[in-house]
Scaffold this motif. Structure first.
Motif, PDB file in Angstrom:
ATOM      1  N   VAL A   1       6.511  -3.421 -21.497  1.00 27.25           N
ATOM      2  CA  VAL A   1       6.035  -2.564 -20.521  1.00 27.25           C
ATOM      3  C   VAL A   1       6.536  -2.999 -19.101  1.00 27.25           C
ATOM      4  N   PRO A   2       7.242  -1.954 -18.075  1.00 30.26           N
ATOM      5  CA  PRO A   2       7.445  -2.545 -16.968  1.00 30.26           C
ATOM      6  C   PRO A   2       6.160  -3.066 -16.314  1.00 30.26           C
ATOM      7  N   TRP A   3       6.478  -3.760 -14.973  1.00 31.50           N
ATOM      8  CA  TRP A   3       5.202  -4.027 -14.185  1.00 31.50           C
ATOM      9  C   TRP A   3       4.601  -2.695 -13.612  1.00 31.50           C
ATOM     10  N   ALA A   4       3.336  -2.304 -13.906  1.00 32.62           N
ATOM     11  CA  ALA A   4       2.749  -1.134 -13.503  1.00 32.62           C
ATOM     12  C   ALA A   4       3.417  -0.547 -12.071  1.00 32.62           C
ATOM     13  N   GLU A   5       3.062  -1.433 -10.961  1.00 35.12           N
ATOM     14  CA  GLU A   5       3.539  -0.914  -9.808  1.00 35.12           C
ATOM     15  C   GLU A   5       5.045  -0.816  -9.505  1.00 35.12           C
ATOM     16  N   TYR A   6       5.828  -1.232 -10.546  1.00 34.90           N
ATOM     17  CA  TYR A   6       7.199  -1.297 -10.225  1.00 34.90           C
ATOM     18  C   TYR A   6       7.994  -0.447 -11.303  1.00 34.90           C
ATOM     19  N   ASP A   7       7.176   0.527 -12.113  1.00 35.65           N
ATOM     20  CA  ASP A   7       7.935   1.162 -12.980  1.00 35.65           C
ATOM     21  C   ASP A   7       8.831   2.180 -12.437  1.00 35.65           C
ATOM     22  N   PRO A   8      10.021   2.148 -12.850  1.00 32.61           N
ATOM     23  CA  PRO A   8      11.156   3.165 -12.060  1.00 32.61           C
ATOM     24  C   PRO A   8      10.815   4.595 -12.673  1.00 32.61           C
ATOM     25  N   GLU A   9      10.146   4.830 -13.881  1.00 32.31           N
ATOM     26  CA  GLU A   9       9.829   6.144 -14.090  1.00 32.31           C
ATOM     27  C   GLU A   9       8.641   6.796 -13.114  1.00 32.31           C
ATOM     28  N   ARG A  10       7.980   5.869 -12.608  1.00 28.35           N
ATOM     29  CA  ARG A  10       6.792   6.729 -11.901  1.00 28.35           C
ATOM     30  C   ARG A  10       7.185   6.568 -10.402  1.00 28.35           C
ATOM     31  N   PHE A  11       7.750   5.645  -9.824  1.00 27.84           N
ATOM     32  CA  PHE A  11       7.952   5.169  -8.213  1.00 27.84           C
ATOM     33  C   PHE A  11       9.356   5.129  -8.009  1.00 27.84           C
ATOM     34  N   THR A  12       9.452   5.846  -6.704  1.00 24.16           N
ATOM     35  CA  THR A  12      11.012   5.722  -6.343  1.00 24.16           C
ATOM     36  C   THR A  12      11.154   4.204  -5.911  1.00 24.16           C
ATOM     37  N   LEU A  13      12.414   3.923  -5.619  1.00 29.13           N
ATOM     38  CA  LEU A  13      12.803   2.404  -5.253  1.00 29.13           C
ATOM     39  C   LEU A  13      12.202   2.113  -3.948  1.00 29.13           C
ATOM     40  N   ALA A  14      12.108   2.835  -2.802  1.00 26.63           N
ATOM     41  CA  ALA A  14      11.272   2.522  -1.987  1.00 26.63           C
ATOM     42  C   ALA A  14      10.114   2.323  -1.874  1.00 26.63           C
ATOM     43  N   ARG A  15       9.206   2.924  -2.912  1.00 27.48           N
ATOM     44  CA  ARG A  15       7.794   2.549  -3.057  1.00 27.48           C
ATOM     45  C   ARG A  15       7.824   1.221  -3.721  1.00 27.48           C
ATOM     46  N   ARG A  16       8.609   1.028  -4.743  1.00 26.94           N
ATOM     47  CA  ARG A  16       8.608  -0.437  -5.359  1.00 26.94           C
ATOM     48  C   ARG A  16       8.743  -1.550  -4.553  1.00 26.94           C
ATOM     49  N   GLU A  17       9.589  -1.283  -3.544  1.00 24.09           N
ATOM     50  CA  GLU A  17       9.941  -2.294  -2.583  1.00 24.09           C
ATOM     51  C   GLU A  17       8.780  -2.409  -1.886  1.00 24.09           C
ATOM     52  N   GLU A  18       8.125  -1.465  -1.245  1.00 24.58           N
ATOM     53  CA  GLU A  18       6.792  -1.653  -0.615  1.00 24.58           C
ATOM     54  C   GLU A  18       6.048  -2.295  -1.188  1.00 24.58           C
ATOM     55  N   ALA A  19       5.623  -1.973  -2.503  1.00 22.01           N
ATOM     56  CA  ALA A  19       4.751  -2.694  -3.458  1.00 22.01           C
ATOM     57  C   ALA A  19       4.889  -4.144  -3.448  1.00 22.01           C
ATOM     58  N   LYS A  20       6.622  -4.641  -3.629  1.00 21.46           N
ATOM     59  CA  LYS A  20       6.878  -6.090  -3.665  1.00 21.46           C
ATOM     60  C   LYS A  20       6.535  -6.726  -2.160  1.00 21.46           C
ATOM     61  N   ALA A  21       6.841  -6.023  -0.990  1.00 17.67           N
ATOM     62  CA  ALA A  21       6.369  -6.550  -0.023  1.00 17.67           C
ATOM     63  C   ALA A  21       5.056  -7.109   0.291  1.00 17.67           C
ATOM     64  N   ALA A  22       4.313  -6.012  -0.169  1.00 19.53           N
ATOM     65  CA  ALA A  22       2.782  -6.208  -0.078  1.00 19.53           C
ATOM     66  C   ALA A  22       2.244  -7.388  -0.955  1.00 19.53           C
ATOM     67  N   GLU A  23       2.813  -7.464  -2.031  1.00 23.88           N
ATOM     68  CA  GLU A  23       2.564  -8.562  -3.148  1.00 23.88           C
ATOM     69  C   GLU A  23       3.132  -9.894  -2.320  1.00 23.88           C
ATOM     70  N   LEU A  24       4.313  -9.865  -1.769  1.00 24.36           N
ATOM     71  CA  LEU A  24       4.621 -11.276  -1.321  1.00 24.36           C
ATOM     72  C   LEU A  24       3.920 -11.619   0.024  1.00 24.36           C
ATOM     73  N   THR A  25       3.294 -10.589   0.796  1.00 26.99           N
ATOM     74  CA  THR A  25       2.799 -10.817   2.157  1.00 26.99           C
ATOM     75  C   THR A  25       1.497 -11.576   1.575  1.00 26.99           C
ATOM     76  N   ALA A  26       0.887 -10.743   0.635  1.00 27.77           N
ATOM     77  CA  ALA A  26      -0.675 -11.316   0.099  1.00 27.77           C
ATOM     78  C   ALA A  26      -0.356 -12.889  -0.441  1.00 27.77           C
ATOM     79  N   SER A  27       0.608 -12.901  -1.246  1.00 31.37           N
ATOM     80  CA  SER A  27       0.852 -14.316  -1.742  1.00 31.37           C
ATOM     81  C   SER A  27       1.237 -15.313  -0.720  1.00 31.37           C
ATOM     82  N   ALA A  28       1.996 -15.003   0.329  1.00 31.70           N
ATOM     83  CA  ALA A  28       2.153 -15.828   1.365  1.00 31.70           C
ATOM     84  C   ALA A  28       1.112 -16.267   2.088  1.00 31.70           C
TER      85      ALA A  28
END
Length: 78
Positions: free
Chosen positions: A38-65
């Motif tokens: 199954v795709p990663w929940a917050e990156y599922d292209p069936e549920r989220f636009t690319l812009a939203r998935r990019e925002e989720a990735k930015a938040a994830e990387l900011t938190a991990s940094a």
């Protein structure tokens, strides 16, 4: 020329780690199309636009940094 090759080779693991992040945000699967599961929940292209998935990735990387700043250096990410 050998020094350039050595630096490029040394950076390959970091580049591959970034590739997984980018691919995961783009298509939901870090290992590329056709990956089982199954795709990663917050990156599922069936549920989220690319812009939203990019925002989720930015938040994830900011938190991990912020977590990495308190952790010992990672040999792959350095």
């Amino acid at each position: 020329m050998g020094a350039v090759r050595d630096r490029t080779r040394a950076r390959a693991p970091k580049a591959l780690a970034w590739q997984r992040h980018i691919r995961g945000a783009e298509i939901g699967f870090p290992d590329g199309p056709g990956t089982d599961g199954v795709p990663w929940a917050e990156y599922d292209p069936e549920r989220f636009t690319l812009a939203r998935r990019e925002e989720a990735k930015a938040a994830e990387l900011t938190a991990s940094a912020s977590n990495l700043s308190r952790a010992p250096p990672c040999s792959v990410c350095a």
